[in-house]
Scaffold this active site. Structure first.
Site, short mmCIF file in Angstrom:
data_model
loop_
_atom_site.label_atom_id
_atom_site.label_comp_id
_atom_site.label_asym_id
_atom_site.label_seq_id
_atom_site.Cartn_x
_atom_site.Cartn_y
_atom_site.Cartn_z
N LYS A 185 0.89 -1.18 0.00
CA LYS A 185 0.00 0.00 0.00
C LYS A 185 0.92 1.22 0.00
CE LYS A 185 -1.80 2.97 2.07
NZ LYS A 185 -1.62 4.39 1.72
N GLY B 117 6.85 5.13 8.51
CA GLY B 117 6.03 6.34 8.50
C GLY B 117 6.07 7.02 9.85
N SER B 118 4.98 7.70 10.19
CA SER B 118 4.97 8.54 11.38
C SER B 118 4.82 7.69 12.66
CB SER B 118 3.82 9.54 11.30
OG SER B 118 2.60 8.85 11.22
N GLY C 117 2.40 4.48 13.35
CA GLY C 117 3.12 3.27 13.76
C GLY C 117 2.49 2.66 15.01
N GLU D 248 9.45 1.35 11.30
CA GLU D 248 10.56 2.31 11.13
C GLU D 248 9.92 3.69 11.12
OE1 GLU D 248 12.62 4.90 10.05
OE2 GLU D 248 12.93 4.04 8.04
N CYS E 243 14.00 9.86 7.26
CA CYS E 243 13.94 9.34 8.63
C CYS E 243 15.29 9.48 9.32
CB CYS E 243 13.56 7.87 8.64
SG CYS E 243 12.18 7.50 7.59
N GLU F 186 10.86 15.56 15.64
CA GLU F 186 11.22 15.36 14.24
C GLU F 186 10.46 16.38 13.38
OE1 GLU F 186 9.91 11.74 12.22
OE2 GLU F 186 11.93 11.55 11.40
P1 ADP Z 1 3.31 10.98 6.92
O1 ADP Z 1 2.80 11.75 8.10
O2 ADP Z 1 4.76 11.12 6.71
O3 ADP Z 1 2.49 11.12 5.69
P2 ADP Z 1 2.02 8.56 7.70
O4 ADP Z 1 2.46 7.73 8.82
O5 ADP Z 1 0.76 9.34 7.84
O6 ADP Z 1 3.25 9.46 7.33
O7 ADP Z 1 1.87 7.67 6.39
C1 ADP Z 1 2.74 6.64 6.03
C2 ADP Z 1 1.94 5.52 5.36
O8 ADP Z 1 1.00 5.04 6.31
C3 ADP Z 1 1.13 5.96 4.14
O9 ADP Z 1 1.12 4.92 3.18
C4 ADP Z 1 -0.25 6.16 4.72
O10 ADP Z 1 -1.27 5.99 3.77
C5 ADP Z 1 -0.31 5.03 5.73
N1 ADP Z 1 -1.29 5.21 6.81
C6 ADP Z 1 -1.76 6.37 7.34
N2 ADP Z 1 -2.68 6.14 8.30
C7 ADP Z 1 -2.80 4.79 8.39
C8 ADP Z 1 -3.59 3.90 9.19
N3 ADP Z 1 -4.45 4.36 10.11
N4 ADP Z 1 -3.44 2.58 9.01
C9 ADP Z 1 -2.57 2.08 8.12
N5 ADP Z 1 -1.81 2.86 7.31
C10 ADP Z 1 -1.92 4.19 7.43
#
Ligand code: ADP
Length: 484
Positions: A180, A233-234, A238, A255, A289, A386
């Site tokens: 995804k 991601g964030s 996470g 990560e 990161c 961050e």
């Molecule tokens: P950023 O803030 O850097 O955009 P995110 O953590 O929001 O980072 O996004 C990183 C990935 O996680 C993206 O592919 C996003 O679509 C996905 N994502 C965001 N929210 C969710 C969630 N609740 N469950 C699973 N995946 C998610």
């Protein structure tokens, strides 16, 4: 938009080896961060699309992909790597348009993706179990087996590198992957799927479903047919993913970023350090990161390092990705707002260097001038959180002990570097610094496809890259045979 010569339609998902329409009709708009224009539309995958993808992956495990030998998996990964290199210009262009990366940075990511495929192609048939001496009459050995269906949720900052390190390692161990990509940038993920298809990857071994995090991403993390989830991601997302996967008792690799320090001691080779100090702050506009957003400098060289880094910052030029300057735009207007919010919190701090946005940069591009603060208190918000933008802080210190306290004084622990000619100090600090990777007199080590990577604390857990990733993407079975 047609992605020639791969001939992709980005409104489709890649499921079971075929390009298919998402079941829901809604689409998402991809924005070109260099000028704010609409780049193209992509599919908005739903629960049902994720379910189809998981089923296709599951079928692949019972079909050709599941039956492939380690050597056969290696051969197909090698062909994917060659396919990536054959499309290097096109992938570079796509990533530059989609993520806003200057061309040379986008190109480096394509090469890294190919390197991951080469590395994992070669590693497939070199991971094996062991025999264990046991009781009389027994032979005991271990088998490394794939988890099954692996879910990969990746961010927008380094799509190709993160696909390489997570999907590459998962496929190497014989898992079937559902990817995804981020809603902000997913074109190279789709292009990668087509390259894999053309390279002969069996149907269903890789599936790509673009969509929103809270919908497609969440559906993937809670799907009972998924046996492992890797997420980059964030921190907030996470944590959510760890909670969700816990319900199915599914292992996760997280990560989640960092606030990584580089420590510069009085005896360091400052000229050698300088390019690493600044590049680790502005690469990919600081949306990395492992960005070294904190530079800790010993008092004896503090003025010199501040002044020299400041000079380099003043020379940085910021503009559209295709102009290939030092720094491109941030991913989105939203990210620009976040970074500007942090810059506002730096009011009153000393700015020792600031890059320039070129005069003809499009008004709706997400541009932020790289900014270097000096004399920052280690507890200041800019030294703790961050930022994910081209912002670095310089923090002075007097003693080695103080440097360690400051370096370890955040909630993160991803990467750290020590610049010093003193070998004993290097060894001491390599042990004491709270980080998954420590660099001595360098930073980043050329991308480090071979080097295990991951963090501790809020930076996450689990290791990607290198051989270590192969252990994370597999499970160990112990076989105890009694033969008398
Ligand atoms: P950023 O803030 O850097 O955009 P995110 O953590 O929001 O980072 O996004 C990183 C990935 O996680 C993206 O592919 C996003 O679509 C996905 N994502 C965001 N929210 C969710 C969630 N609740 N469950 C699973 N995946 C998610």
């Amino acid at each position: 938009m047609t992605l020639t010569p791969l001939g992709l339609d980005p409104t489709l998902c890649f499921i079971g080896g075929a390009w298919v329409r998402a079941l829901a009709s809604a689409r998402l708009a991809l924005i070109n961060p260099s000028d704010g224009s609409a780049l193209c539309e992509i599919a908005c995958g739903s629960d049902a699309d994720i379910d189809r993808a998981v089923q296709a992956a599951s079928a692949a495990l019972h079909g050709d992909w599941g039956k492939a030998t380690a050597a056969e998996r290696g051969r197909v990964l090698a062909r994917i790597g060659q396919g990536v290199l054959a499309h290097v210009d096109e992938l570079t262009q796509l990533e530059a348009l989609d993520v806003g990366k200057p061309l040379k940075q986008a190109r480096a990511d394509v090469i890294a993706l190919a390197r991951y495929m080469e590395f994992y192609a070669g590693a497939c048939d070199k991971v094996h179990g062991e025999t264990i001496p046991y009781l009389d009459g027994y032979t005991v050995y271990t088998l490394r087996e794939p988890h099954g269906v692996t879910g990969h949720i990746i961010p927008w900052n380094y799509p190709m590198q993160i696909i390489g390190r997570s999907v590459g390692a998962a496929l190497a161990m014989g898992n079937a992957a559902v990817l995804k990509p981020a809603e902000e940038a997913c074109l190279t993920a789709l292009a990668f799927a087509e390259i894999a298809r053309q390279a002969g990857l069996p149907d269903g071994a890789l599936n790509v479903v673009p969509g929103l995090g809270a919908e497609a991403g969440a559906a993937l993390t809670r799907h009972p047919g998924v046996h492992h989830v890797s997420f980059t991601g964030s921190v907030g997302v996470g944590k959510l993913i760890q909670e969700t996967t816990a319900r199915n008792v599914v292992p996760v690799t997280l990560e989640l970023g960092g606030k990584s320090p580089q420590l510069v001691f009085d005896d360091a080779d400052i000229d050698a350090a300088l390019p690493f100090l600044v590049n680790a702050g502005i690469q990919n506009a600081g949306q990395t990161c492992s960005a070294a957003s904190r530079i800790l400098v010993q008092r004896g060289v503090y003025d010199r390092v501040s002044a020299e880094m400041g000079k380099r910052y003043d020379a940085f030029r910021v503009g559209p990705a295709l102009r290939d300057l030092d720094v491109g735009p941030l991913i989105s207007a939203r990210q620009k707002d976040i970074v500007e919010g942090y810059l506002a919190k730096g009011d009153g701090l000393q700015v020792v260097g600031r890059g320039q946005i070129v005069d003809d940069a499009p008004a709706h591009g997400a541009y932020v001038a790289p900014t270097l603060f000096t004399g920052v208190d280690p507890d200041h918000v800019l030294a703790q959180e961050e930022i994910f933008g081209p912002v670095q802080v310089i923090i002075p210190f007097d003693t080695e002990e103080e440097a360690v306290q400051i370096a370890n004084g955040t909630d993160f622990g991803l990467v750290a570097a020590v610049w010093s000619q003193n070998g004993a100090r290097q060894m001491r600090l390599a042990k004491r610094l709270r980080a998954g990777q420590v660099f001595l007199n360098n930073y980043g080590a050329g991308g480090g496809v071979e080097l295990p990577f991951g963090g501790t604390g809020l930076s996450g857990h689990g290791r990607e890259k290198g051989f270590e990733a192969l252990y994370g993407f597999s499970t160990l079975k112990t076989v105890a045979a009694f033969h008398g």
